[in-house]
Write an enzyme that holds these catalytic residues in place. Structure first.
Site, PDB file in Angstrom:
ATOM      1  N   GLY A 289     -23.561 -12.830 -20.127  1.00 30.72           N
ATOM      2  CA  GLY A 289     -23.955 -12.474 -21.511  1.00 30.72           C
ATOM      3  C   GLY A 289     -23.995 -13.685 -22.296  1.00 30.72           C
TER       4      GLY A 289
ATOM      5  N   LYS B 107     -19.841  -1.864 -19.977  1.00 26.97           N
ATOM      6  CA  LYS B 107     -18.657  -2.243 -21.130  1.00 26.97           C
ATOM      7  C   LYS B 107     -18.425  -1.223 -22.001  1.00 26.97           C
ATOM      8  CE  LYS B 107     -20.294  -6.784 -19.930  1.00 26.97           C
ATOM      9  NZ  LYS B 107     -20.487  -8.155 -20.056  1.00 26.97           N
TER      10      LYS B 107
ATOM     11  N   GLU C   3     -13.608 -10.440 -18.407  1.00 25.41           N
ATOM     12  CA  GLU C   3     -13.200  -9.985 -19.843  1.00 25.41           C
ATOM     13  C   GLU C   3     -11.899  -9.401 -19.708  1.00 25.41           C
ATOM     14  OE1 GLU C   3     -16.805  -7.629 -20.495  1.00 25.41           O
ATOM     15  OE2 GLU C   3     -18.014  -9.548 -20.608  1.00 25.41           O
TER      16      GLU C   3
ATOM     17  N   SER D 178     -26.040 -12.715 -16.458  1.00 26.17           N
ATOM     18  CA  SER D 178     -27.298 -12.662 -17.039  1.00 26.17           C
ATOM     19  C   SER D 178     -28.510 -12.460 -15.845  1.00 26.17           C
ATOM     20  CB  SER D 178     -27.507 -14.222 -17.751  1.00 26.17           C
ATOM     21  OG  SER D 178     -26.498 -14.249 -18.491  1.00 26.17           O
TER      22      SER D 178
ATOM     23  N   GLU E 160     -18.987 -13.717 -10.502  1.00 24.67           N
ATOM     24  CA  GLU E 160     -19.460 -13.776 -11.657  1.00 24.67           C
ATOM     25  C   GLU E 160     -19.101 -15.194 -12.387  1.00 24.67           C
ATOM     26  OE1 GLU E 160     -20.848  -9.544 -13.181  1.00 24.67           O
ATOM     27  OE2 GLU E 160     -18.690 -10.121 -13.697  1.00 24.67           O
TER      28      GLU E 160
ATOM     29  N   ASN F 176     -22.562  -2.670 -15.299  1.00 25.06           N
ATOM     30  CA  ASN F 176     -21.391  -2.626 -15.987  1.00 25.06           C
ATOM     31  C   ASN F 176     -21.793  -2.381 -17.488  1.00 25.06           C
ATOM     32  OD1 ASN F 176     -18.869  -2.918 -17.236  1.00 25.06           O
ATOM     33  ND2 ASN F 176     -18.815  -5.093 -16.893  1.00 25.06           N
TER      34      ASN F 176
ATOM     35  N   HIS G 180     -12.729  -8.091 -13.749  1.00 30.29           N
ATOM     36  CA  HIS G 180     -13.808  -8.627 -14.500  1.00 30.29           C
ATOM     37  C   HIS G 180     -13.272  -9.641 -15.490  1.00 30.29           C
ATOM     38  CE1 HIS G 180     -17.093  -8.899 -17.519  1.00 30.29           C
ATOM     39  NE2 HIS G 180     -17.777  -8.337 -16.530  1.00 30.29           N
TER      40      HIS G 180
HETATM   41  C1  PEP Z   1     -21.025  -8.529 -16.497  1.00 28.43           C
HETATM   42  O1  PEP Z   1     -20.487  -8.171 -17.484  1.00 28.43           O
HETATM   43  O2  PEP Z   1     -20.647  -8.320 -15.418  1.00 28.43           O
HETATM   44  C2  PEP Z   1     -22.296  -9.322 -16.742  1.00 28.43           C
HETATM   45  C3  PEP Z   1     -22.894  -9.663 -15.495  1.00 28.43           C
HETATM   46  O3  PEP Z   1     -23.003  -9.486 -17.932  1.00 28.43           O
HETATM   47  P1  PEP Z   1     -24.453  -9.808 -18.143  1.00 28.43           P
HETATM   48  O4  PEP Z   1     -25.414  -9.462 -17.174  1.00 28.43           O
HETATM   49  O5  PEP Z   1     -24.707  -9.293 -19.557  1.00 28.43           O
HETATM   50  O6  PEP Z   1     -24.260 -11.455 -18.062  1.00 28.43           O
END
Ligand code: PEP
Length: 253
Positions: free
Chosen positions: A175, A11, A99, A215, A169, A9, A97
């Protein structure tokens, strides 16, 4: 047997030229012959999707969108429909997601409509769900994840689940550098798979790929992906670096 999936992703990152360069780098670094049981997906921002579909042609790399609207067209300034995505060759979309839920007010009701539109279009959905830190601290994580999955997906007929990929998630791990432990990921994945089995069938539950996101890095991917109910990952930050993303893909092989 269900497939492993590693989806990046991107973003709101990477310009057109940067997106094209990253895909070209992935094409040289990822060993396509090793992808028998792993799907590799990248999700660039909307304006770079069309170019991305051209660069991945003749490779095993697939392209997904990060969002879509629940109507086909109309007075929805700034929005993009599933039909628009399909015409440029993008048939997979990330929905739900955290966000989108947090910064853009996407509720379970809105997500249900988006999922249903995608299914009507015969698009594939990577549906994200996960609890906030406070909810985990209060021991509400099982309740939160089942509610998110149930509200957006459980009116779908069993036949529509062939187009659903789930992505757990935990919001506290996105992040932040903080990862759910492999055991914490496995616990939720197994719980959701059981929840699907109880509401549909165990045969169906066994076919659903459930990705972990939060992460994931080359250093922790192998251990997380080794858990029996973890079928790959949704990757944010590490998907922007060809070497890291390739190493994460290799961790599924
Ligand atoms: C995401 O935004 O779906 C995500 C998992 O981000 P990150 O790997 O940076 O934690």
């Amino acid at each position: 047997m269900r497939k492993n999936i590693v989806a990046g992703n991107w973003k709101m990152n990477l310009t057109l030229s940067e997106s094209v360069s990253l895909i070209k780098e992935l094409k040289t670094k990822i060993n396509q012959d090793s992808l028998e049981n792993t799907r590799v997906i990248v999700a660039p921002t909307f304006v770079n999707l069309f170019a991305a579909t051209e660069v991945v042609e003749d490779t095993m790399i697939e392209v997904a969108a990060q969002n879509m609207h629940f109507e086909d067209n109309g007075a929805f300034t700034g929005e993009i429909s599933g039909k628009m995505l399909q015409e440029i060759g993008v048939n997979t979309v990330i929905l739900g997601h955290s966000e989108r839920r947090t910064y853009f007010g996407e509720t379970d009701e809105i997500l249900k409509k988006k999922v249903e539109k995608a299914i009507e279009n015969n698009q594939e959905v990577i549906f994200c769900f996960g609890e906030q830190l406070e909810e985990r601290k209060e021991g509400k994580h099982f309740e939160v994840v089942t509610s998110q999955v149930e509200k957006a997906l459980f009116e779908l007929g069993a036949e529509n689940w062939k187009n659903i990929i789930l992505a757990y998630e935990p919001v506290w791990a996105i992040g932040t550098g903080e990862t759910a432990s492999p055991a914490q990921a496995q616990e939720i994945h197994a719980y959701i798979r059981k929840f699907i089995a109880e509401n549909y069938s165990s045969e169906l539950a066994e076919t659903i790929s459930i990705l972990y996101g939060g992460s994931v890095k080359p250093a922790n991917a192998k251990e997380i992906f080794s858990k029996p109910d973890v079928d790959g990952g949704l990757i944010g930050g590490a998907a922007l670096k060809a070497d890291d993303f390739t190493a994460i893909v290799n961790a599924t092989i």
